[in-house]
Design a protein around this motif. Structure first.
Motif, PDB file in Angstrom:
ATOM      1  N   LYS A 112       0.825  -1.212   0.000  1.00 12.56           N
ATOM      2  CA  LYS A 112       0.000   0.000   0.000  1.00 12.56           C
ATOM      3  C   LYS A 112       0.860   1.262   0.000  1.00 12.56           C
ATOM      4  N   GLY A 113       2.100   1.140   0.474  1.00 13.60           N
ATOM      5  CA  GLY A 113       3.010   2.276   0.471  1.00 13.60           C
ATOM      6  C   GLY A 113       3.269   2.901   1.813  1.00 13.60           C
ATOM      7  N   TYR A 114       2.682   2.350   2.886  1.00 10.21           N
ATOM      8  CA  TYR A 114       2.897   2.905   4.228  1.00 10.21           C
ATOM      9  C   TYR A 114       3.519   1.881   5.186  1.00 10.21           C
ATOM     10  N   GLU A 115       3.759   0.677   4.711  1.00  8.15           N
ATOM     11  CA  GLU A 115       4.155  -0.412   5.603  1.00  8.15           C
ATOM     12  C   GLU A 115       5.587  -0.238   6.118  1.00  8.15           C
ATOM     13  N   ARG A 116       5.710  -0.225   7.433  1.00  9.61           N
ATOM     14  CA  ARG A 116       7.034  -0.121   8.063  1.00  9.61           C
ATOM     15  C   ARG A 116       7.267  -1.210   9.106  1.00  9.61           C
ATOM     16  N   PHE A 117       6.213  -1.976   9.446  1.00 13.91           N
ATOM     17  CA  PHE A 117       6.342  -3.049  10.439  1.00 13.91           C
ATOM     18  C   PHE A 117       5.656  -4.310   9.932  1.00 13.91           C
ATOM     19  N   LEU A 118       6.261  -5.453  10.254  1.00 10.06           N
ATOM     20  CA  LEU A 118       5.745  -6.759   9.862  1.00 10.06           C
ATOM     21  C   LEU A 118       5.395  -7.555  11.117  1.00 10.06           C
ATOM     22  N   ILE A 119       4.185  -8.128  11.142  1.00 12.78           N
ATOM     23  CA  ILE A 119       3.721  -8.938  12.273  1.00 12.78           C
ATOM     24  C   ILE A 119       3.263 -10.286  11.741  1.00 12.78           C
ATOM     25  N   ILE A 120       3.680 -11.370  12.380  1.00  8.68           N
ATOM     26  CA  ILE A 120       3.306 -12.721  11.987  1.00  8.68           C
ATOM     27  C   ILE A 120       2.671 -13.441  13.171  1.00  8.68           C
ATOM     28  N   GLY A 121       1.546 -14.118  12.937  1.00  6.91           N
ATOM     29  CA  GLY A 121       0.859 -14.884  13.973  1.00  6.91           C
ATOM     30  C   GLY A 121      -0.485 -15.365  13.464  1.00  6.91           C
ATOM     31  N   ASN A 122      -1.299 -15.909  14.355  1.00  6.34           N
ATOM     32  CA  ASN A 122      -2.620 -16.411  13.990  1.00  6.34           C
ATOM     33  C   ASN A 122      -3.667 -15.338  14.267  1.00  6.34           C
ATOM     34  N   LEU A 123      -4.402 -14.928  13.238  1.00  5.49           N
ATOM     35  CA  LEU A 123      -5.422 -13.902  13.372  1.00  5.49           C
ATOM     36  C   LEU A 123      -6.813 -14.491  13.614  1.00  5.49           C
ATOM     37  N   ARG A 124      -6.926 -15.802  13.664  1.00 13.99           N
ATOM     38  CA  ARG A 124      -8.226 -16.459  13.824  1.00 13.99           C
ATOM     39  C   ARG A 124      -8.481 -16.855  15.275  1.00 13.99           C
ATOM     40  N   THR A 125      -9.765 -16.987  15.638  1.00  9.58           N
ATOM     41  CA  THR A 125     -10.139 -17.550  16.928  1.00  9.58           C
ATOM     42  C   THR A 125      -9.901 -19.053  16.897  1.00  9.58           C
ATOM     43  N   ASN A 126      -9.972 -19.683  18.059  1.00 10.69           N
ATOM     44  CA  ASN A 126      -9.740 -21.127  18.113  1.00 10.69           C
ATOM     45  C   ASN A 126     -10.727 -21.914  17.259  1.00 10.69           C
TER      46      ASN A 126
END
Length: 236
Positions: A112-126
């Motif tokens: 998008k042109g604003y990204e400065r941080f990367l986060i990795i993990g699970n975005l879903r509920t159990n």
């Protein structure tokens, strides 16, 4: 570790929707409209009772800081004010259940042109996490994954689909050096990191690296400089 002497680890699934995430700053803001490749290696921890097949990715302008222990839900992400984010999932046809070998996870997106941080993990509920049980235990401790060799590269630097011609010369596109220097710049590292992942996929492929200089200076001096440049590439 897949490479080096360390790696990270986090829960992608745990009781009561408990979650952990990896967050890192990028070296520079991503360019709007450019296509990027995200790659990393995972290995399921030995004590895990479950394996998953979806890995969530968040890209944000500022670092995320939330006083929560549950999942970083899509609703939470969409209600953040003053910090634009976008997110997606890297899906896989199979569950990542290997506890001995490292498996590569890879995805692609347009910045998008604003990204400065990367986060990795699970975005879903159990209940929405796609998972399978790996062994029976009285206490289900979840899915804990080791993560190593995270690479985010601009697709234009090195196309993974371009074949490397065997027994022939291939010129690097962005591995250039300043005058009388042998230090690698950011663009050079980006291209070499993509090439490294290519070599991981093609174990039998070997490269011979040639360093070059201009015609200023003595032959002996230029030979030493060319060798330093070649070694800088090989060591990286």
């Amino acid at each position: 570790p897949k490479y080096g002497n360390a790696y990270a680890g986090l829960y992608f699934y745990a009781p009561a929707n408990y979650r952990e995430y990896i967050q890192v700053p990028l070296k520079k803001t991503l360019q709007k409209g450019e296509t990027y490749d995200l790659e990393f290696f995972v290995s399921l921890a030995e004590g895990s009772d479950f394996a998953v097949k979806d890995f969530g990715v968040v890209l944000a302008h500022e670092a995320l800081a939330m006083d929560i222990k549950t999942q970083l839900s899509r609703t939470r992400l969409l209600t953040i004010k003053g910090n634009p984010v976008h997110f997606f999932e890297v899906n896989h046809s199979n569950f990542h259940r290997d506890k001995t070998d490292w498996l590569k996870v890879k995805g692609q997106f347009v910045a998008k042109g604003y990204e400065r941080f990367l986060i990795i993990g699970n975005l879903r509920t159990n209940n929405k996490t796609r998972k399978i049980q790996t062994k029976r235990k009285e206490r289900k401790r979840g899915a804990y994954y080791y993560v190593d060799m995270i690479a985010l590269t601009n697709s234009k630097f090195y196309s993974q689909k371009e074949p490397l011609a065997l027994d022939s010369l291939t010129a690097f596109k962005h591995v250039n050096f300043d005058f009388d220097q042998f230090t690698l710049g950011d663009d050079a590292k980006t291209e070499l990191l993509s090439l490294y992942h290519r070599l991981v996929d093609e174990v039998g492929l070997n490269l011979e690296i040639h360093g070059h200089t201009d015609n200023l200076g003595s032959d002996g001096y230029n030979q030493k400089l060319a060798l330093k440049r070649a070694k800088a590439i090989g060591q990286y």
